[in-house]
Scaffold this active site. Structure first.
Site, mmCIF file in Angstrom:
data_model
loop_
_atom_site.group_PDB
_atom_site.id
_atom_site.type_symbol
_atom_site.label_atom_id
_atom_site.label_comp_id
_atom_site.label_asym_id
_atom_site.label_seq_id
_atom_site.Cartn_x
_atom_site.Cartn_y
_atom_site.Cartn_z
ATOM 1 N NE ARG A 34 52.687 12.252 -13.934
ATOM 2 C CZ ARG A 34 53.040 10.987 -13.662
ATOM 3 N NH1 ARG A 34 52.954 10.065 -14.605
ATOM 4 N NH2 ARG A 34 53.445 10.648 -12.469
ATOM 5 C CE LYS A 47 50.737 10.399 -9.329
ATOM 6 N NZ LYS A 47 49.938 9.175 -9.300
ATOM 7 C CD GLU A 78 45.547 5.149 -15.965
ATOM 8 O OE1 GLU A 78 46.685 4.935 -15.516
ATOM 9 O OE2 GLU A 78 45.096 6.285 -16.143
HETATM 10 N N1 PLP Z 1 48.322 5.605 -13.713
HETATM 11 C C1 PLP Z 1 47.853 6.124 -12.571
HETATM 12 C C2 PLP Z 1 46.402 6.365 -12.455
HETATM 13 C C3 PLP Z 1 48.751 6.422 -11.528
HETATM 14 O O1 PLP Z 1 48.312 6.918 -10.374
HETATM 15 C C4 PLP Z 1 50.129 6.174 -11.695
HETATM 16 C C5 PLP Z 1 51.080 6.493 -10.636
HETATM 17 O O2 PLP Z 1 51.702 7.514 -10.640
HETATM 18 C C6 PLP Z 1 50.556 5.630 -12.912
HETATM 19 C C7 PLP Z 1 49.637 5.379 -13.890
HETATM 20 C C8 PLP Z 1 51.993 5.357 -13.141
HETATM 21 O O3 PLP Z 1 52.686 6.538 -13.435
HETATM 22 P P1 PLP Z 1 54.228 6.664 -13.149
HETATM 23 O O4 PLP Z 1 54.899 5.571 -13.892
HETATM 24 O O5 PLP Z 1 54.593 7.997 -13.693
HETATM 25 O O6 PLP Z 1 54.405 6.550 -11.697
HETATM 26 C C1 COI Z 2 52.727 6.069 -7.905
HETATM 27 O O1 COI Z 2 53.012 5.056 -8.517
HETATM 28 O O2 COI Z 2 53.583 6.898 -7.542
HETATM 29 C C2 COI Z 2 51.359 6.377 -7.584
HETATM 30 O O3 COI Z 2 51.078 7.514 -7.356
HETATM 31 C C3 COI Z 2 50.395 5.265 -7.586
HETATM 32 C C4 COI Z 2 49.560 5.192 -6.355
HETATM 33 C C5 COI Z 2 50.348 5.027 -5.101
HETATM 34 C C6 COI Z 2 48.562 6.290 -6.307
#
Ligand code: PLP
Ligand code: COI
Length: 341
Positions: free
Chosen positions: A82, A184, A220
């Site tokens: 990612r 991200k 989201e």
């Molecule tokens: N959506 C956003 C905007 C986020 O910042 C995060 C955190 O990383 C997620 C979703 C969840 O992603 P992940 O499950 O890969 O941590």
């Molecule tokens: C995560 O879940 O790792 C995130 O980046 C979410 C938040 C702390 C920005």
């Protein structure tokens, strides 16, 4: 190896600097070898692309001590992939998956004393980030980049742990259909602060962002994806090009379908449909699965039937299965646990 004297069980999601961090610099078209350093501060030029034009991105993943004492990371290959997609969209030199995983291994092995013990309720949060560190005054990509990875032992993201959250539908947009919602980028979080502050002031834990084009579909929150459960027991999650592809959400959908034999659907979810769901949750690395108690729209507060006290039964089953896999008490699908020590 002695652990640091930390009260693991009382940790929140806050930054605790550890002894080492990994750093690598991209200059003249190539990454240097990379090294562990002890200084938690970053020193860059005042005109760095990161500081002037927000050429920054990051990742987030967790490292666990399993029940049999192994130290593992949960699906870090997906974070590496990612981050490559993110870097390319921001015209930054991607960090290869190999370098990312090597940095992770070195970082965690150097900070083993900070990895929370099994059963403590805490985990080691890993924060990789990539910034334009070279000076640039015209709006253009930076001439130099820095990739760093640090870690911090953390507890739950939401302070009430797994108590159902009250959410509000935001009056602001998070991401445009052809914008940067699927990556991200630091800028996505900078611009979410104002909306997040408004939610907190109104007494809500988080915002529900709708699709920016029509304001009718659920996307989201500022830092997590959604899952919902329909009356017939199907686990549904929003599909949209402007949502961050959460690794937790993708893992949960797999767990629901392949391990628990549930029906799953990834599809657009109209805001109007919320009132027909029986349960919902925010899912992400930091949030794990945090249950949704209610969602407030312009028409009022919609309470999910699972209530304001406890996780609903499906959410709980998903939570227990996922965390069981991460902690090694439930067999993990092939490749999900990356061995570190
Ligand atoms: N959506 C956003 C905007 C986020 O910042 C995060 C955190 O990383 C997620 C979703 C969840 O992603 P992940 O499950 O890969 O941590
Ligand atoms: C995560 O879940 O790792 C995130 O980046 C979410 C938040 C702390 C920005």
């Amino acid at each position: 190896m002695d652990k640091k004297n930390i009260d693991w069980a009382s940790l929140n999601f806050t930054y605790i600097p550890t002894d080492y961090r990994y750093v690598s610099v991209y200059r003249d078209g190539a990454w240097d070898e990379g090294a562990l350093i002890t200084d938690p501060n970053v020193s860059i030029n005042e005109c760095a692309g990161a500081l002037q034009y927000a050429q920054t991105c990051f990742e987030g993943l967790k490292v666990y001590t399993t029940s049999d004492g192994r130290i593992v990371a949960f699906r870090p290959d997906l974070n590496a992939q990612r981050m490559i997609v993110t870097a390319e969209r921001l015209l930054m030199p991607p960090v290869s998956q190999e370098r990312f995983l090597d940095a992770l291994t070195k970082l965690v092995r150097a900070n083993l004393a900070y990895v929370p013990p099994f059963g403590s309720g805490a985990t080691l949060y890993i924060r990789p980030f990539l910034i334009g560190s070279g000076p640039i005054i015209g709006v253009a990509p930076s001439p130099e980049y820095t990739f760093r990875m640090f870690c911090s032992p953390v507890g739950p993201y939401f302070k009430d742990g797994i108590k159902p959250l009250r959410l509000q539908v935001s009056s602001y947009d998070r991401a445009a259909p052809k914008g940067t919602g699927h990556i991200k980028a630091g800028l996505n979080y900078a611009m979410s602060l104002f909306a997040g502050n408004e939610a907190k002031k109104n007494g809500f834990s988080e915002n529900v962002f709708l699709d920016a084009a029509t304001n009718t579909f659920v996307e989201e929150t500022g830092g997590a994806n959604f899952i919902f459960v329909t009356k017939d027991g199907t686990v549904v999650t929003p599909k949209s090009p402007s949502i961050l592809p959460s690794i937790t959400r993708r893992s949960l959908m797999y767990v629901a379908k392949e391990l628990l034999g549930m029906k799953t659907e990834e599809r657009p979810i109209p805001l109007k449909e919320i009132s027909s769901f029986t349960e919902g949750g925010l899912c992400g690395t930091a949030a794990v699965i945090s249950p949704i108690g209610s969602i407030t729209t312009q028409e009022g507060e919609i309470f999910l039937p699972s209530g304001m006290e406890e996780m609903g039964p499906v959410t709980r089953m998903l939570y227990e299965t996922l965390t069981g896999i991460q902690m090694g008490t439930i067999g993990a699908p092939e490749g999900w646990l990356y061995p570190i020590a």
